[in-house]
Design an enzyme around this catalytic site. Structure first.
Site, PDB file in Angstrom:
ATOM      1  N   LYS A 164     -17.806  -1.158  -4.534  1.00 16.33           N
ATOM      2  CA  LYS A 164     -17.000  -2.407  -4.182  1.00 16.33           C
ATOM      3  C   LYS A 164     -18.372  -3.442  -4.017  1.00 16.33           C
ATOM      4  O   LYS A 164     -18.100  -4.697  -4.119  1.00 16.33           O
ATOM      5  CB  LYS A 164     -16.245  -2.217  -3.136  1.00 16.33           C
ATOM      6  CG  LYS A 164     -14.898  -1.426  -3.501  1.00 16.33           C
ATOM      7  CD  LYS A 164     -13.874  -1.705  -2.680  1.00 16.33           C
ATOM      8  CE  LYS A 164     -12.418  -0.911  -3.134  1.00 16.33           C
ATOM      9  NZ  LYS A 164     -11.506  -0.920  -2.402  1.00 16.33           N
TER      10      LYS A 164
ATOM     11  N   LYS B 162     -11.168   2.584 -13.423  1.00 11.70           N
ATOM     12  CA  LYS B 162      -9.816   2.803 -12.701  1.00 11.70           C
ATOM     13  C   LYS B 162      -9.048   1.632 -12.739  1.00 11.70           C
ATOM     14  O   LYS B 162      -9.431   0.438 -12.734  1.00 11.70           O
ATOM     15  CB  LYS B 162     -10.365   3.151 -11.295  1.00 11.70           C
ATOM     16  CG  LYS B 162      -9.087   3.745 -10.336  1.00 11.70           C
ATOM     17  CD  LYS B 162      -9.687   3.823  -8.827  1.00 11.70           C
ATOM     18  CE  LYS B 162      -9.662   2.634  -8.215  1.00 11.70           C
ATOM     19  NZ  LYS B 162      -9.288   2.645  -7.005  1.00 11.70           N
TER      20      LYS B 162
ATOM     21  N   LYS C  55      -5.912  -2.751  -7.993  1.00 11.30           N
ATOM     22  CA  LYS C  55      -4.961  -4.083  -8.001  1.00 11.30           C
ATOM     23  C   LYS C  55      -6.152  -5.148  -7.832  1.00 11.30           C
ATOM     24  O   LYS C  55      -5.675  -6.440  -7.994  1.00 11.30           O
ATOM     25  CB  LYS C  55      -4.345  -3.957  -6.412  1.00 11.30           C
ATOM     26  CG  LYS C  55      -4.573  -3.106  -5.370  1.00 11.30           C
ATOM     27  CD  LYS C  55      -3.789  -3.342  -4.277  1.00 11.30           C
ATOM     28  CE  LYS C  55      -3.495  -1.815  -3.620  1.00 11.30           C
ATOM     29  NZ  LYS C  55      -4.595  -1.372  -2.855  1.00 11.30           N
TER      30      LYS C  55
HETATM   31  N1  AQP Z   1      -6.100   4.136 -10.640  1.00 11.57           N
HETATM   32  C1  AQP Z   1      -5.446   4.967  -9.730  1.00 11.57           C
HETATM   33  N2  AQP Z   1      -4.950   6.066  -9.995  1.00 11.57           N
HETATM   34  C2  AQP Z   1      -4.451   6.933  -9.111  1.00 11.57           C
HETATM   35  N3  AQP Z   1      -4.286   6.753  -7.881  1.00 11.57           N
HETATM   36  C3  AQP Z   1      -4.958   5.402  -7.464  1.00 11.57           C
HETATM   37  N4  AQP Z   1      -5.043   4.875  -6.175  1.00 11.57           N
HETATM   38  C4  AQP Z   1      -5.536   3.729  -6.315  1.00 11.57           C
HETATM   39  N5  AQP Z   1      -5.799   3.470  -7.552  1.00 11.57           N
HETATM   40  C5  AQP Z   1      -5.388   4.372  -8.254  1.00 11.57           C
HETATM   41  C6  AQP Z   1      -4.580   5.701  -5.138  1.00 11.57           C
HETATM   42  O1  AQP Z   1      -3.664   4.642  -4.348  1.00 11.57           O
HETATM   43  C7  AQP Z   1      -3.805   4.954  -3.049  1.00 11.57           C
HETATM   44  C8  AQP Z   1      -4.290   3.592  -2.310  1.00 11.57           C
HETATM   45  O2  AQP Z   1      -5.325   3.063  -2.719  1.00 11.57           O
HETATM   46  P1  AQP Z   1      -5.983   1.864  -1.752  1.00 11.57           P
HETATM   47  O3  AQP Z   1      -4.962   0.498  -1.791  1.00 11.57           O
HETATM   48  O4  AQP Z   1      -6.233   2.193  -0.401  1.00 11.57           O
HETATM   49  O5  AQP Z   1      -7.551   1.404  -2.430  1.00 11.57           O
HETATM   50  P2  AQP Z   1      -8.066   1.636  -3.669  1.00 11.57           P
HETATM   51  O6  AQP Z   1      -8.204   3.094  -4.111  1.00 11.57           O
HETATM   52  O7  AQP Z   1      -9.204   1.019  -3.725  1.00 11.57           O
HETATM   53  O8  AQP Z   1      -6.857   0.942  -4.618  1.00 11.57           O
HETATM   54  P3  AQP Z   1      -7.192  -0.223  -5.558  1.00 11.57           P
HETATM   55  O9  AQP Z   1      -5.828  -0.427  -6.178  1.00 11.57           O
HETATM   56  O10 AQP Z   1      -8.189  -0.034  -6.555  1.00 11.57           O
HETATM   57  O11 AQP Z   1      -7.315  -1.545  -4.651  1.00 11.57           O
HETATM   58  P4  AQP Z   1      -8.438  -2.396  -4.609  1.00 11.57           P
HETATM   59  O12 AQP Z   1      -8.391  -2.969  -5.741  1.00 11.57           O
HETATM   60  O13 AQP Z   1      -7.990  -3.353  -3.533  1.00 11.57           O
HETATM   61  O14 AQP Z   1      -9.552  -1.666  -4.173  1.00 11.57           O
HETATM   62  C9  AQP Z   1      -5.055   5.993  -2.784  1.00 11.57           C
HETATM   63  O15 AQP Z   1      -4.495   7.186  -2.364  1.00 11.57           O
HETATM   64  C10 AQP Z   1      -5.680   6.065  -4.002  1.00 11.57           C
HETATM   65  O16 AQP Z   1      -6.455   7.065  -4.356  1.00 11.57           O
END
Ligand code: AQP
Length: 341
Positions: A118, A201, A204
């Site tokens: 990040k 991955k 969002k």
């Molecule tokens: N691509 C993914 N596949 C499976 N699980 C996923 N998770 C996130 N992306 C995937 C799971 O969703 C939960 C919440 O994630 P988060 O919002 O706390 O943060 P993150 O993992 O950083 O998710 P994002 O979507 O990638 O958010 P941003 O873009 O804001 O950083 C966790 O259980 C995660 O494992």
């Protein structure tokens, strides 16, 4: 010393940092619901304090928090069965997070791959909060002495760090106060990949909206995104080995399997030998049939944010009733005086 027996309790959270994606749903929320329905005590949070580790416009943050709460409920989380709340309403998270900042070692934090991803080349300019994120996440989990943490594959390292923090706290203070929580990473879609690049991955915060399916997407948008998803010219194989070196194909098979509660092997048995021209319409039909009722329910819930606020306030009271006494015990163990009446 006899070892403490810790009652089973599930905790997990998601950042209200944008639209919930299919990755968040299959990797996390769908499984939150399964654990809730298995009868274990479940606590699910919208981790707004984590979201602000990167810039969030205040009005958008409020809207995203409401929308995430609506998504939780529309996906099947029941505020009567699970405790649902936003993190900042329970101050034990931040207080325990500080204590854990004093337990966690810099060397441990430096190994966190999510921070490296990040922060990228900009590490000097990101917030201190982004760096300390995993220690706050440890506090989220351990403020409830949670024993099980359903997450996607990308969060495994942070749950392992939580175990290290629990272990060091117990060791330093000669206690068995904290459990060492287990990550629960299961199902066919523990790492859903971008629709544009099967090695990245689904996220969002990806700048390309075509890379992901949002839980608020309508049927036409879902269909368009799946039709345009990157693939390869080969037909689908009949074994998992046949998907090696084909990350985009593997991803779409995993998505189909996870939505239909199958194993990827079962999905392959159904589609072996077919081209993507045949498989993609089947995936569109499945995804739309599964996701459209969720997005319709989200829209209905979003028409009454006062009710969402009521649910979050009630959840926060119930969460604080568990976390506050645990935090008091931690303060006593650490030697912090509590003498306010
Ligand atoms: N691509 C993914 N596949 C499976 N699980 C996923 N998770 C996130 N992306 C995937 C799971 O969703 C939960 C919440 O994630 P988060 O919002 O706390 O943060 P993150 O993992 O950083 O998710 P994002 O979507 O990638 O958010 P941003 O873009 O804001 O950083 C966790 O259980 C995660 O494992």
């Amino acid at each position: 010393m006899t070892e403490a027996v810790h009652t089973q309790r599930v905790f997990s959270g998601i950042q209200p940092s944008g639209n919930l994606t299919l990755g968040n749903y299959l990797g996390a929320v769908k499984r939150f619901v399964e654990m809730q329905d298995s009868g274990i005590e479940t606590i699910y949070c919208m981790v707004d304090l984590h979201a602000i580790t990167v810039w969030q416009d205040p009005a958008t943050l409020r809207k995203n928090t409401h929308e995430l709460a609506a998504a939780y409920i529309a996906c099947g989380l029941d505020p009567k069965k699970s405790i649902l709340f936003n993190q900042s309403q329970v101050s034990a998270h931040a207080e325990l997070g500080w204590i854990f900042n004093c337990v966690a070692r810099l060397g441990w934090m430096n190994r966190m791959t999510q921070f490296k991803d990040k922060a990228g080349k900009n590490a000097e300019k990101v917030s201190l909060g982004l760096y300390a994120y995993p220690s706050l996440m440890a506090a989220d989990i351990l403020a409830y002495k949670a024993t099980h943490v359903p997450v996607g594959e990308d969060q495994k390292q942070h749950v392992e760090l939580t175990r290290d923090i629990a272990n060091k706290f117990n060791h330093d203070f000669g206690t068995d106060f904290f459990p060492e929580p287990e990550p629960v990473i299961a199902g066919a879609a523990t790492r859903v990949m971008s629709l544009r690049d099967g090695t990245k991955k689904m996220s969002k915060s990806d700048p390309s909206d075509m890379s992901r399916i949002n839980m608020t997407d309508d049927a036409d948008t879902i269909a368009k995104k799946i039709r345009k998803a990157k693939t390869d010219p080969e037909p689908l194989p009949d074994t998992l080995e046949g998907l090696e070196g084909r990350p985009e194909a593997r991803n779409l098979i995993n998505i189909y399997a996870a939505i239909s509660n199958q194993t990827p092997e079962q999905t392959l048995a159904q589609f072996a030998g077919q081209q993507f021209g045949q498989f993609k319409p089947a995936l569109v039909d499945l995804a739309v049939a599964h996701l459209a009722p969720i997005s319709a329910e989200m829209a209905r819930l979003m028409s009454d944010v006062a009710e969402i606020d009521r649910i979050l306030g009630d959840g926060a009271n119930r969460a604080a009733a568990i976390a506050d006494p645990i935090l008091d015990d931690v303060k006593d163990i650490v030697g912090l005086i509590r003498s306010r009446s």
